[in-house]
Scaffold this motif. Structure first.
Motif, PDB file in Angstrom:
ATOM      1  N   LEU A 134       2.693   0.535  -2.621  1.00  0.00           N
ATOM      2  CA  LEU A 134       1.543   1.249  -2.067  1.00  0.00           C
ATOM      3  C   LEU A 134       1.814   2.746  -2.176  1.00  0.00           C
ATOM      4  N   CYS A 135       0.838   3.472  -2.712  1.00  0.00           N
ATOM      5  CA  CYS A 135       0.981   4.925  -2.813  1.00  0.00           C
ATOM      6  C   CYS A 135       0.863   5.515  -1.410  1.00  0.00           C
ATOM      7  N   PRO A 136       1.252   6.769  -1.224  1.00  0.00           N
ATOM      8  CA  PRO A 136       1.183   7.378   0.116  1.00  0.00           C
ATOM      9  C   PRO A 136      -0.215   7.324   0.748  1.00  0.00           C
ATOM     10  N   LYS A 137      -1.273   7.539  -0.039  1.00  0.00           N
ATOM     11  CA  LYS A 137      -2.636   7.494   0.527  1.00  0.00           C
ATOM     12  C   LYS A 137      -2.989   6.105   1.024  1.00  0.00           C
ATOM     13  N   CYS A 138      -2.681   5.088   0.244  1.00  0.00           N
ATOM     14  CA  CYS A 138      -3.017   3.710   0.631  1.00  0.00           C
ATOM     15  C   CYS A 138      -2.130   3.226   1.768  1.00  0.00           C
ATOM     16  N   LYS A 139      -0.924   3.709   1.856  1.00  0.00           N
ATOM     17  CA  LYS A 139       0.000   3.317   2.904  1.00  0.00           C
ATOM     18  C   LYS A 139      -0.498   3.780   4.267  1.00  0.00           C
ATOM     19  N   GLU A 140      -1.204   4.920   4.278  1.00  0.00           N
ATOM     20  CA  GLU A 140      -1.706   5.499   5.542  1.00  0.00           C
ATOM     21  C   GLU A 140      -2.958   4.786   6.042  1.00  0.00           C
ATOM     22  N   LYS A 141      -3.619   4.019   5.201  1.00  0.00           N
ATOM     23  CA  LYS A 141      -4.872   3.353   5.598  1.00  0.00           C
ATOM     24  C   LYS A 141      -4.636   2.293   6.629  1.00  0.00           C
TER      25      LYS A 141
END
Length: 141
Positions: A134-141
């Protein structure tokens, strides 16, 4: 990264005519920082060249692949993605399973490849690695 002039020279050396369509497809690949599907390439150039067909993009990508100008990648799902072969710069890919972001990774396997060669007597021709996460943006979701 290869230049358009160098790619033109490579194609001509392999007996492949340099056409406006081939030039446009290669320009799209050169401008991209990630592998693209034939549909991605077609979408980017269809407004500039309304007579171009998706089948033409596929046909040219297959020709480029046969003469080692592009590499086809099966990264995620069933759709092939294509990238230019940058001689002297071997890399792998880190893929986000949520948003399909693709990040190139430098190859950490040269020493391991040499060890395998010495231990087994094999001549190593190629290796490929894909890492999913998971990229950083998707990890934060």
């Amino acid at each position: 990264m290869e230049s358009l002039d160098l790619l033109e020279e490579k194609l001509k050396d392999k007996g492949i005519r340099w056409t406006k369509q081939r030039k446009t497809i290669l320009e799209v690949l050169l401008a991209s920082n990630r592998p693209l599907s034939a549909q991605d390439i077609f979408t980017k150039i269809e407004a500039m060249n309304p007579k171009l067909r998706l089948s033409t993009v596929y046909r040219n990508l297959n020709s480029f692949q046969e003469v080692n100008i592009v590499r086809a990648l099966n990264l995620k799902g069933k759709e092939k993605k294509f990238e230019l072969i940058d001689e002297g710069h071997h890399h792998h890919h880190l893929l986000c399973i949520e948003c399909d972001n693709i990040m190139p990774l430098s190859c950490p396997l040269k020493e391991f490849e040499n060890k395998l060669k010495n231990e087994t007597g094999y001549t190593i021709l190629d290796h490929r690695m894909k890492i999913y996460g998971l990229c950083p943006k998707c990890k934060e979701k």
